[in-house]
Design an enzyme around this catalytic site. Structure first.
Site, short mmCIF file in Angstrom:
data_model
loop_
_atom_site.label_atom_id
_atom_site.label_comp_id
_atom_site.label_asym_id
_atom_site.label_seq_id
_atom_site.Cartn_x
_atom_site.Cartn_y
_atom_site.Cartn_z
N GLY A 99 4.74 0.64 8.00
CA GLY A 99 3.57 -0.15 7.67
C GLY A 99 2.87 0.41 6.45
O GLY A 99 3.11 1.55 6.04
N GLY A 118 -1.00 0.44 5.24
CA GLY A 118 -2.40 0.07 5.36
C GLY A 118 -3.05 0.11 3.99
O GLY A 118 -2.43 0.54 3.02
N PHE A 145 -5.07 2.08 2.87
CA PHE A 145 -5.34 3.41 2.36
C PHE A 145 -4.16 4.36 2.49
O PHE A 145 -4.31 5.56 2.31
CB PHE A 145 -6.56 4.00 3.05
CG PHE A 145 -7.82 3.31 2.63
CD1 PHE A 145 -8.65 3.91 1.69
CD2 PHE A 145 -8.16 2.08 3.13
CE1 PHE A 145 -9.81 3.26 1.29
CE2 PHE A 145 -9.31 1.44 2.73
CZ PHE A 145 -10.14 2.03 1.79
N GLY A 146 -3.01 3.80 2.79
CA GLY A 146 -1.85 4.68 2.85
C GLY A 146 -0.79 4.16 3.80
O GLY A 146 -1.07 3.32 4.65
N LYS A 148 0.25 8.53 10.00
CA LYS A 148 -0.51 7.87 8.96
C LYS A 148 -0.81 8.85 7.85
O LYS A 148 -1.37 9.91 8.10
CB LYS A 148 -1.84 7.41 9.55
CG LYS A 148 -2.01 5.96 9.50
CD LYS A 148 -3.35 5.58 10.05
CE LYS A 148 -3.30 4.11 10.29
NZ LYS A 148 -4.58 3.57 10.67
N ASP A 204 -12.88 -3.70 12.05
CA ASP A 204 -11.68 -4.33 11.48
C ASP A 204 -10.71 -4.75 12.57
O ASP A 204 -9.53 -4.47 12.52
CB ASP A 204 -11.01 -3.40 10.48
CG ASP A 204 -10.03 -4.16 9.58
OD1 ASP A 204 -10.10 -5.41 9.55
OD2 ASP A 204 -9.19 -3.51 8.94
#
Ligand SMILES: *[C@@H]1O[C@H](CO)[C@@H](O)[C@H](O)[C@H]1NC(C)=O
Ligand SMILES: *[C@@H]1O[C@H](CO)[C@@H](O)[C@H](O)[C@H]1NC(C)=O
Ligand SMILES: *[C@@H]1O[C@H](CO)[C@@H](O)[C@H](O)[C@H]1NC(C)=O
Ligand SMILES: *[C@@H]1O[C@H](CO)[C@@H](O)[C@H](O)[C@H]1NC(C)=O
Ligand SMILES: *[C@@H]1O[C@H](CO)[C@@H](O)[C@H](O)[C@H]1NC(C)=O
Ligand SMILES: *[C@@H]1O[C@H](CO)[C@@H](O)[C@H](O)[C@H]1NC(C)=O
Ligand SMILES: *[C@@H]1O[C@H](CO)[C@@H](O)[C@H](O)[C@H]1NC(C)=O
Ligand SMILES: *[C@@H]1O[C@H](CO)[C@@H](O)[C@H](O)[C@H]1NC(C)=O
Ligand SMILES: *[C@@H]1O[C@H](CO)[C@@H](O)[C@H](O)[C@H]1NC(C)=O
Length: 819
Positions: free
Chosen positions: A509, A511, A513-514, A530, A627
């Site tokens: 994935g 996102g 921000f990373g 992450k 979110d």
């Protein structure tokens, strides 16, 4: 003079009756005769009376069906047992002067109705309810009808029809299935209100009980807790000295619904007509599961659908044939552990069992004026009385019903069942207490042993940390000075090895921000890592504080943070890995959405709400997610939903509000109006996002990028229009139609519309949303939701030219996106 037909309708059987033709007024009151194919249409145009020939039977019947429904749906048949066998000659329907409807062919009597009394000027009229009535021309009081087809139902119960008996006339209105889909003659399957002291509806199959819907308890039928307040119909059960019946009426007469018994499906089914789809949709079906099978667990047994095997003996009873019972033949049921002794009846006691469908009422006794205490006394007096309870469970409960002999066909519900007080000899009670005591001692011992065993695992560092953590949980939450060392800390080489050096193939994935990587630790555990590239400017201490904070949030519906890693510029969060990925990969994927039936979706809706509830209030630290969206709901191997990215928003999000640009976290399409426009957020903005999410789960469509032909609306707007027009069922994803419980779905849609209200104060808290979803309370009417208008206004910050349904458009400002 007597013999002159009052009205005569002649039908040529040569003309296939559905190609017709000539329409006669709803009221038959003149000596008219029609020579071609004939129909009588009700005044408002809802129903039609005429001849039909089912399937390829070649036989002809006089019947009533819906006028405006393209699928021929016959709701009543006059000459069920005596079809017109050939289409030669003419069939004639006549209302004779004594008020009988008489159907003849070539002058031969085929069928007739029997009026109850003589009248002056009879007229026959097909009403808009689908009821064919004979009445006096001047008297249209329903109580004064001379005859009505509603008193002689076929297999269908229409709104306003009474099902049950009239003690004055001896009439018992019951539904009887067709023999086959091509043969309307009465089959061996029927739904009938049984004459019992405490009457109950039963499905009979060949004269024996097949399913018991249970007696009326003031709220609903004991065997159908799913019958609840709903948007489609109201219902009532009336029991007077004269008559006892069940009846339902429409809340909005523009809705078309019918309740019928079908032999092929071996069930009673409610259907609702979907105008947009031109199809009947199943709304409820009974029997609905294995435990609904009559007497499955034998006498004194109870059925629990979630157990395996589902049958258990009632408390104080043991299997009467243990061998058969253990080989899953429960038909012999259970017998008392200790027999009752009539000479000791006064010392008997009662065990309260909860959440049940009450036993069959063949051997029962009813007094609606008694209270529970009097009921108990009454039962104690007679030693063949084996159980008692309130006959009406409304409020604190009232009335008394007693059972004699064996208790039959009991099941247990997860919610919505009734209490039952079962008689036990006093001696059973004593030994029961001893047993309880022994159990407690045993459990305590087990717990101590277990703790000793767990104590043995101290070699395992993680385990020790867990124990310490749970020991100190409450203290820790308030202790900001707490050392971070006891947090699970992974070192970078471990993570690099697990993710094969953050190999591209392991990237699951990306996102905002990373990236997120899949990995496998040496011990075999799968993880999701992450990589927080974008917040590298965040100080070390702050980062650790945030991690400490997030790690404390633990709930079945939240993704678990396993640990973190800081080394040089790398900041990593390590999560449990969710093999099924995120919800959006299911509900928006044409193939995978089929894997989520309504049952699964409902659990996802409820689970997500519980996770959010935990964040909002139960975690003791009010966390606003900011979110919430389908891609942030991950599914574990059992499809249990887990919210991800919680906690990050509040903490890291604030770090983002810096410099000149104040960035708003969140994803367009899910953001509440006050948040998108003014950056104001509160728990109610999460509720808004949750509402969108539920609409998406039900419809299988994205709010953002939603696009229907001829509609400028987004999903909310579309849902709102359908809601207002009473067509909300059209919103439902076609893939779950067969599996869905429409009343449950309607409740979810209703709650979601409340969640997406324009003003935060009009939205429920997530706590009340959870409560509304799980109960039968009457819900407030939603007002026009926020972002009701077209796409343009949903995207105040983006170009308004993006109208194609596309996921590329999704502007996500998510900080982190674990998978
Ligand atoms: C009824 O109608 C038939 C045919 O239209 C006619 O022959 C007959 O005389 C009428 N009878 C009365 C009482 O009006
Ligand atoms: C049609 O045939 C069935 C069976 O042969 C018979 O019972 C019935 O009476 C017939 N119907 C008429 C209207 O003659
Ligand atoms: C009805 O009458 C027609 C013509 O008079 C005849 O051909 C036909 O066989 C008759 N049908 C019945 C069922 O009696
Ligand atoms: C009307 O029809 C019924 C049923 O066939 C019959 O019993 C009654 O005698 C008829 N009445 C007249 C006036 O013919
Ligand atoms: C009963 O259900 C079966 C299967 O869905 C259907 O084919 C049949 O038409 C139904 N029967 C009636 C009388 O509606
Ligand atoms: C029962 O029926 C009788 C006669 O039809 C009527 O007078 C009485 O009011 C009815 N009682 C109730 C409770 O409906
Ligand atoms: C029932 O109780 C009576 C009095 O306590 C006792 O004498 C009798 O033996 C008991 N009967 C049985 C079958 O246990
Ligand atoms: C106990 O109840 C049963 C069932 O109603 C009844 O037949 C019997 O006469 C009652 N016995 C006594 C002593 O009242
Ligand atoms: C009934 O539904 C129709 C549209 O389906 C709607 O226009 C009407 O307002 C509704 N009536 C009531 C009383 O809710």
């Amino acid at each position: 003079m007597d013999i002159i037909p009052f009205i005569t309708v002649v039908v040529s059987m040569l003309v296939p009756s559905f190609q017709a033709s000539m329409v006669v007024d709803s009221i038959l009151q003149s000596n008219s005769s029609v020579s071609d194919s004939m129909r009588i249409v009700s005044k408002g145009g809802s129903f039609e009376l005429g001849f039909f020939s089912p399937g390829n039977s070649g036989k002809h019947y006089l019947g009533i069906w819906y006028k405006n429904i393209p699928i021929q749906t016959v709701v009543w048949v006059a000459n069920r047992v005596n079809p017109i066998n050939d289409s030669s000659g003419t069939a004639t329907l006549t209302l004779n002067t004594t008020g009988s409807l008489v159907l003849t062919q070539n002058g031969t009597l085929v069928w007739y109705s029997t009026p109850l009394k003589q009248v002056q000027n009879p007229v026959a009229e097909l009403l808009d309810s689908g009821n064919l009535v004979v009445r006096d021309e001047k008297d249209d009081d329903p109580e004064a009808y001379l005859w009505q087809s509603f008193d002689y139902p076929s297999d269908t119960m229409l709104p306003e029809m009474k099902l049950g008996y009239d003690l004055r006339t001896g009439l018992n209105r019951r539904l009887t299935s067709w023999k086959t889909p091509e043969d309307p003659s009465p089959g061996d399957f029927s739904l009938t209100l049984t004459h019992r002291n405490y009457p109950e509806f039963c499905i009979m199959k060949e004269e024996t009980e097949f399913f018991r819907n249970g007696p009326w308890n003031g709220v609903g039928f004991s065997g159908s807790p799913e019958l609840k307040q709903n948007y489609v119909f109201d219902y009532e059960f009336v029991s007077t000295r004269n008559e006892t019946y069940y009846r339902y009426t429409l809340k909005n007469s523009s809705v078309i619904t019918r309740y019928m018994i079908n032999r092929t499906q071996q069930a009673m089914i409610r259907y609702v007509w979907l105008k947009g789809e031109e199809n009947w949709k199943m709304y409820t079906k009974k029997p609905s599961d294995y435990c609904d099978q009559y007497k499955l667990c034998g006498r004194n047994g109870k059925c629990i659908i979630t157990e395996s095997p589902p049958c258990q003996c009632l408390k104080g009873f043991v299997p009467s044939s243990p061998q058969k019972w253990n080989s899953v033949d429960w038909s012999d049921g259970c017998v008392r552990n200790k027999p009752l002794n009539c000479s000791e009846k006064k010392t008997d006691k009662f065990i309260k069992l909860e959440g049940l469908k009450v036993p069959e009422t063949t051997h029962s006794w009813l007094d609606e004026t008694m209270n529970l205490a009097q009921c108990r006394e009454k039962c104690l007096e007679n030693c063949s009385c084996t159980a008692y309870t309130n006959s009406d469970i409304r409020g604190a409960g009232s009335g008394c019903v007693l059972w004699f002999g064996d208790l039959i066909d009991i099941r247990s519900y997860a919610s919505g069942g009734q209490d039952l007080y079962v008689r036990m000899p006093a001696s059973e009670f004593e030994s029961g207490n001893n047993k309880k005591l022994i159990m407690i001692v045993a459990i305590t011992t087990a717990v101590i042993l277990c703790m000793l065993f767990v104590g043995g695992c101290v070699i395992n560092k993680v385990c020790r940390k867990r124990i310490e953590k749970s020991k100190n949980a409450n203290v820790e939450i308030q202790n900001n000075e707490r050392d971070y060392i006891d947090l699970p800390l992974f070192d970078l080489p471990t993570i690099e090895q697990a993710t094969e050096n953050f190999a591209e193939k392991n990237k699951i994935g990306q996102g905002g921000f990373g990236p997120v990587y899949w990995g496998k630790l040496l011990n075999g555990q799968e993880i999701a890592v992450k990589k927080l590239s974008r917040i590298s400017e965040l100080g070390l201490i702050e980062f650790k504080n945030e991690v400490k904070f997030i790690v404390k949030l633990q709930h079945r519906n939240l993704v678990k943070l396993l640990g973190y890693c800081i080394q040089e510029q790398e900041k990593l969060l390590v999560y449990e890995y969710m093999p099924n990925g995120s919800l959006d990969s299911f509900i928006f994927d044409e193939t995978k959405k089929k894997l989520l039936d309504w049952f699964k979706r409902f659990h996802i809706i409820m689970g997500t709400a519980r996770g959010l509830l935990y964040l909002h209030q139960d975690s003791r630290l009010r966390i606003i997610h900011r979110d919430l969206k389908a891609s942030n709901i991950l599914l574990d191997d059992k499809l249990i939903p887990k919210i991800s990215d919680f906690g990050l928003a509040k903490n890291f999000g604030e770090e983002e509000i810096q410099g000149n640009t104040r960035r708003i976290m969140g994803t367009y399409g899910y953001m509440a109006p006050e948040y998108a426009a003014d950056g104001l957020y509160s728990v109610k903005s999460d509720v808004f996002s949750y509402g969108i999410l539920v609409l998406e789960i039900i419809s299988g469509k994205k709010n953002r990028g939603f696009y229907v032909e001829d509609s400028k609306h987004n999903l909310i707007g579309h849902a709102w229009i359908l809601w207002k027009e009473g067509r909300i069922l059209e919103l439902i994803d076609k893939n779950i139609e067969g599996t869905c419980n429409v009343s449950e779905i309607l409740r979810c849609i209703h709650v979601s519309l409340l969640c997406v209200q324009q003003h935060p104060e009009d939205r429920p808290t997530i706590a009340s949303a959870v409560w509304m979803l799980g109960s039968e309370v009457e819900l407030p009417e939603p007002k026009q939701p926020g972002f009701f208008h077209g796409m343009d206004s949903v995207e105040p910050h983006t170009s308004s030219s993006q109208k194609q349904p596309s996921s590329i458009n999704e502007v996500t400002m998510t900080l982190l996106e674990p998978r």
